[in-house]
Scaffold this motif. Structure first.
Motif, PDB file in Angstrom:
ATOM      1  N   VAL A  15      -2.491  -2.768  -7.686  1.00 29.63           N
ATOM      2  CA  VAL A  15      -2.731  -3.143  -9.085  1.00 29.63           C
ATOM      3  C   VAL A  15      -3.536  -2.054  -9.784  1.00 29.63           C
ATOM      4  N   ASP A  16      -4.583  -1.559  -9.129  1.00 26.70           N
ATOM      5  CA  ASP A  16      -5.436  -0.526  -9.724  1.00 26.70           C
ATOM      6  C   ASP A  16      -4.655   0.749 -10.027  1.00 26.70           C
ATOM      7  N   ASN A  17      -3.620   0.996  -9.207  1.00 22.75           N
ATOM      8  CA  ASN A  17      -2.837   2.220  -9.385  1.00 22.75           C
ATOM      9  C   ASN A  17      -1.504   1.954 -10.083  1.00 22.75           C
ATOM     10  N   GLU A  18      -1.402   0.795 -10.737  1.00 23.71           N
ATOM     11  CA  GLU A  18      -0.284   0.443 -11.607  1.00 23.71           C
ATOM     12  C   GLU A  18       1.065   0.371 -10.879  1.00 23.71           C
ATOM     13  N   HIS A  19       1.020   0.037  -9.585  1.00 29.02           N
ATOM     14  CA  HIS A  19       2.260  -0.243  -8.862  1.00 29.02           C
ATOM     15  C   HIS A  19       2.665  -1.700  -9.047  1.00 29.02           C
ATOM     16  N   LEU A  20       1.666  -2.577  -9.223  1.00 28.28           N
ATOM     17  CA  LEU A  20       1.909  -4.003  -9.414  1.00 28.28           C
ATOM     18  C   LEU A  20       1.135  -4.474 -10.639  1.00 28.28           C
ATOM     19  N   SER A  21       1.599  -5.581 -11.203  1.00 29.93           N
ATOM     20  CA  SER A  21       0.916  -6.144 -12.369  1.00 29.93           C
ATOM     21  C   SER A  21      -0.162  -7.143 -11.975  1.00 29.93           C
ATOM     22  N   GLU A  22      -0.044  -7.748 -10.789  1.00 32.80           N
ATOM     23  CA  GLU A  22      -1.047  -8.709 -10.352  1.00 32.80           C
ATOM     24  C   GLU A  22      -1.152  -8.722  -8.833  1.00 32.80           C
ATOM     25  N   LEU A  77      -6.458 -11.964   5.423  1.00 39.46           N
ATOM     26  CA  LEU A  77      -6.398 -12.029   3.968  1.00 39.46           C
ATOM     27  C   LEU A  77      -7.076 -10.830   3.335  1.00 39.46           C
ATOM     28  N   ALA A  78      -8.157 -10.346   3.952  1.00 39.59           N
ATOM     29  CA  ALA A  78      -8.858  -9.180   3.412  1.00 39.59           C
ATOM     30  C   ALA A  78      -7.943  -7.963   3.374  1.00 39.59           C
ATOM     31  N   ALA A  79      -7.129  -7.781   4.413  1.00 36.46           N
ATOM     32  CA  ALA A  79      -6.203  -6.643   4.443  1.00 36.46           C
ATOM     33  C   ALA A  79      -5.176  -6.755   3.324  1.00 36.46           C
ATOM     34  N   LEU A  80      -4.592  -7.939   3.161  1.00 35.91           N
ATOM     35  CA  LEU A  80      -3.576  -8.127   2.117  1.00 35.91           C
ATOM     36  C   LEU A  80      -4.185  -7.957   0.720  1.00 35.91           C
ATOM     37  N   LYS A  81      -5.366  -8.539   0.520  1.00 31.94           N
ATOM     38  CA  LYS A  81      -6.028  -8.404  -0.782  1.00 31.94           C
ATOM     39  C   LYS A  81      -6.324  -6.952  -1.117  1.00 31.94           C
ATOM     40  N   ALA A  82      -6.815  -6.201  -0.139  1.00 25.93           N
ATOM     41  CA  ALA A  82      -7.209  -4.815  -0.388  1.00 25.93           C
ATOM     42  C   ALA A  82      -6.007  -3.953  -0.769  1.00 25.93           C
ATOM     43  N   VAL A  83      -4.914  -4.101  -0.046  1.00 27.01           N
ATOM     44  CA  VAL A  83      -3.736  -3.280  -0.316  1.00 27.01           C
ATOM     45  C   VAL A  83      -3.101  -3.654  -1.652  1.00 27.01           C
ATOM     46  N   LEU A  84      -2.948  -4.951  -1.896  1.00 30.11           N
ATOM     47  CA  LEU A  84      -2.372  -5.369  -3.177  1.00 30.11           C
ATOM     48  C   LEU A  84      -3.317  -5.038  -4.333  1.00 30.11           C
ATOM     49  N   GLY A  85      -4.619  -5.126  -4.109  1.00 38.65           N
ATOM     50  CA  GLY A  85      -5.585  -4.745  -5.142  1.00 38.65           C
ATOM     51  C   GLY A  85      -5.486  -3.271  -5.477  1.00 38.65           C
ATOM     52  N   TRP A  86      -5.323  -2.432  -4.454  1.00 36.96           N
ATOM     53  CA  TRP A  86      -5.131  -1.001  -4.688  1.00 36.96           C
ATOM     54  C   TRP A  86      -3.864  -0.767  -5.499  1.00 36.96           C
ATOM     55  N   LEU A 133       5.850  -3.190   0.590  1.00 35.92           N
ATOM     56  CA  LEU A 133       4.493  -3.345   1.107  1.00 35.92           C
ATOM     57  C   LEU A 133       4.118  -2.209   2.052  1.00 35.92           C
ATOM     58  N   GLU A 134       5.070  -1.746   2.858  1.00 37.76           N
ATOM     59  CA  GLU A 134       4.763  -0.643   3.776  1.00 37.76           C
ATOM     60  C   GLU A 134       4.448   0.634   3.009  1.00 37.76           C
ATOM     61  N   GLU A 135       5.105   0.842   1.867  1.00 39.39           N
ATOM     62  CA  GLU A 135       4.799   2.008   1.039  1.00 39.39           C
ATOM     63  C   GLU A 135       3.401   1.876   0.423  1.00 39.39           C
ATOM     64  N   LEU A 136       3.053   0.638   0.058  1.00 40.46           N
ATOM     65  CA  LEU A 136       1.746   0.416  -0.552  1.00 40.46           C
ATOM     66  C   LEU A 136       0.616   0.661   0.436  1.00 40.46           C
ATOM     67  N   ILE A 137       0.788   0.209   1.668  1.00 39.36           N
ATOM     68  CA  ILE A 137      -0.302   0.416   2.632  1.00 39.36           C
ATOM     69  C   ILE A 137      -0.437   1.895   2.974  1.00 39.36           C
ATOM     70  N   SER A 138       0.668   2.639   2.950  1.00 35.44           N
ATOM     71  CA  SER A 138       0.584   4.080   3.185  1.00 35.44           C
ATOM     72  C   SER A 138      -0.180   4.760   2.056  1.00 35.44           C
TER      73      SER A 138
END
Length: 609
Positions: free
Chosen positions: A311-318, A300-309, A233-238
């Motif tokens: 997914v958009d950049n193909e790091h996660l599937s959902e 929740l907005a912070a978590l949604k935004a980072v995880l959404g990014w 998660l720390e890599e994703l937020i970076s």
């Protein structure tokens, strides 16, 4: 450790939903009969463990029951993990990291709506008072005596260490507990300072948070892979930050939110995040007192935004946080209140009768100026001056710390203060009015004005009136500021003038233009009518007809002390002489006359009568 029952259980008679789960077999003997505190629906509930852990979810709504069930299940899994590991010892870095979690929790909870800055000032004082008991160098006279047990007891009133540790699956040995308790308390002091700054409108980047290292959960509860493929998660937020380019303050805040989420789930592998993890975290945030707006629009907005990014950049599937939100209303606020008129009258009457200069003058000066008690307690003789015929209190940084630039001001003395003999008291003092700086021990942590203020608060409590921040929403010192504002508005004084007198920042830029002249403030203060001692009773007492018409009028207008007058009549003293005695007794309180001088004056009146 997975709980065997994963669904809420509905009581067949009441219809209330319950959590029921088996205590892990390997822990059953160890934990049998032990009591646990769990957060359920925003309330603390105590559970006594047996073969099962059973607790009411406090709702008949099926959907709400599922949310609360998930939160309780998560809490118990953390408690089982902690019990299985046994007490552990933490390094200094780990203790500071946990203190940082406490800091970020408090700041993020109230960031959106910090409320009244004065409330955070009082909270700092309460924590500092408790921390003073851990100072081994204390002399026990000018500072709180060294007494860790008392300090621990006082700190437990402000936060639950066991709940804090249990939420992270930790059980500490005694040395680590004691060190963490103190560091957590100090982190709360720093957090309160930050929130006080937010309350004043200063939302610049939070530098205090940078002092704390990130907390890494000691247990990998699910034995998950450590990442390294960009899924942490720390890599994703970076990665998100490089693309989104948020402001530094926003990035700091979001990192604190996601650090809290990592601590909650016990790992930072984003591939393993589940929707039920996010739902349980949401429920915990609500149970901890976060507002709906804070949970939805911030955390929740912070978590949604980072995880959404991701997914958009193909790091996660959902995106495990997608479509998770709070769908219920806000809680009603609990603003602090001022003294009622009868309460104020009781305190002022007791102050007038006190032989202590502190108790005699500090409440009266607070009541007649709306000043902060710390400002009054640090006054020096040279701070009381006369300018253009107006006696005033000059609040300056030289006397002690002030809250903000607007706190440096001149406040006229109320006529009642002068009539009570304050200027005569002033003639007998040099330097600080209410404490002796020579008694302060080198290295003392708590400022002397704070000690004086605490003593005044304790004195007010001993008067038996209903005060207290938690039970009655009335701080025994700060309630004067609220009452002063109310009395001022009742007298028709503009809020801008009241703000200038009390040192509050103007609510709008337009109101910051211009200034309130001293003569304007003096006229305003003179219009404020303080509750008189006769209002200390809840019912009206008309003077008996036997007092005589003149005496009855004097009693009703509070020109005489009625109790002294009645006692004098009972002793067979004539009505005129009894009235003279009562008038002089009243003057003794108002003008600071000694009892001997009062007796001389009574004798002179009798000879002349």
């Amino acid at each position: 450790m997975v709980l065997s029952m994963s669904q809420p259980w509905k009581h067949p008679k009441t219809g209330v939903w319950y959590f029921r789960g088996r205590v892990p077999a390997e822990l059953r003997d160890k934990l049998k009969g032990r009591k646990l505190s769990l957060r359920v629906g925003g309330e603390d509930r105590t559970v006594t463990l047996s073969e099962f852990a059973k607790v009411s979810l406090g709702t008949k709504d099926n959907g709400e029951a599922k949310l609360r069930h998930a939160a309780v299940q998560s809490q118990l899994q953390e408690r089982w993990a902690a019990a299985a590991k046994g007490p552990v010892s933490l390094s200094h870095e780990e203790i500071m990291a946990l203190a940082g979690v406490g800091y970020r929790d408090l700041v993020s909870e109230f960031r959106s709506d910090p409320g009244d800055s004065e409330g955070w000032e009082v909270y700092q004082e309460q924590l500092t008072d408790a921390l003073a008991h851990f100072d081994e160098t204390s002399d026990g006279v000018t500072r709180e005596p060294y007494d860790p047990k008392t300090g621990t007891r006082e700190l437990s009133r402000h936060f639950d260490l066991d709940q804090f540790l249990g939420a992270r699956g930790l059980s500490l040995d005694e040395p680590s507990r004691l060190k963490l308790l103190q560091q957590l308390a100090y982190a709360q002091v720093l957090a309160a300072r930050t929130l006080e700054r937010f309350a004043h409108g200063d939302y610049s980047a939070d530098r205090q948070a940078e002092r704390y290292p990130a907390w890494r959960a000691q247990s990998a509860a699910r034995d998950l892979p450590k990442g390294g493929d960009g899924s942490r998660l720390e890599e994703l937020i970076s990665g998100w930050a490089k693309e989104a380019q948020p402001k530094p303050a926003t990035l700091d805040l979001w990192r604190s939110y996601l650090t809290d989420f990592i601590a909650f789930v016990g790992h930072d592998n984003a591939h393993a995040f589940r929707r039920q993890d996010v739902v349980a975290w949401k429920q915990k945030l609500l149970d901890d007192g976060n507002s709906v707006k804070t949970v939805n629009d911030s955390k929740l907005a912070a978590l949604k935004a980072v995880l959404g990014w991701a997914v958009d950049n193909e790091h996660l599937s959902e995106n495990a946080a997608a479509r998770v939100s709070v769908k219920r209303g806000k809680k009603a606020g609990e603003d602090m209140l001022g003294f009622s008129k009868p309460q104020a009258a009781t305190i002022l009457r007791a102050a007038a009768e006190s032989a202590s200069p502190v108790y005699r003058w500090v409440p009266l000066l607070c009541a007649t100026s709306g000043a902060r008690v710390s400002e009054i307690c640090q006054l020096r003789a040279e701070d009381i001056q006369s300018e253009d015929g107006v006696w005033l209190m000059r609040f300056r940084h030289e006397a002690g710390s002030l809250k903000n630039p607007g706190s440096q001001r001149d406040v006229p003395l109320h006529p009642r203060v002068i009539d009570a003999g304050f200027l005569d008291f002033l003639k007998s003092r040099k330097g600080h009015l209410f404490f002796d700086p020579q008694r302060r021990k080198a290295g003392a942590k708590k400022p002397q004005p704070k000690i004086v203020a605490k003593n005044v608060a304790a004195w007010v409590h001993r008067l038996g009136i209903e005060v207290g921040r938690k039970l009655h929403r009335k701080d025994p010192n700060h309630a004067w500021r609220h009452l002063f504002k109310s009395l001022g508005r009742d007298a028709g004084i503009q809020d801008s003038v009241l703000d200038a007198i009390t040192g509050n920042a103007p609510p709008t830029v337009g109101q910051a233009y211009g200034e309130t002249w001293l003569v304007t403030a003096a006229r305003a203060i003179a219009r404020i009518s303080l509750p008189d001692a006769i209002e200390a009773t809840t019912t009206s007492h008309a003077p008996p007809a036997s007092h005589g018409a003149v005496a009855a009028m004097a009693v009703a207008s509070c020109q005489v002390d009625e109790a002294v007058f009645v006692n004098a009549l009972a002793k067979g003293i004539g009505r005129n002489d009894a009235l003279a005695v009562a008038k002089l007794e009243r003057k003794r309180y108002q003008e600071g006359f000694t009892e001997e001088v009062a007796k001389v004056r009574i004798g002179r009146k009798r000879k002349g009568g």
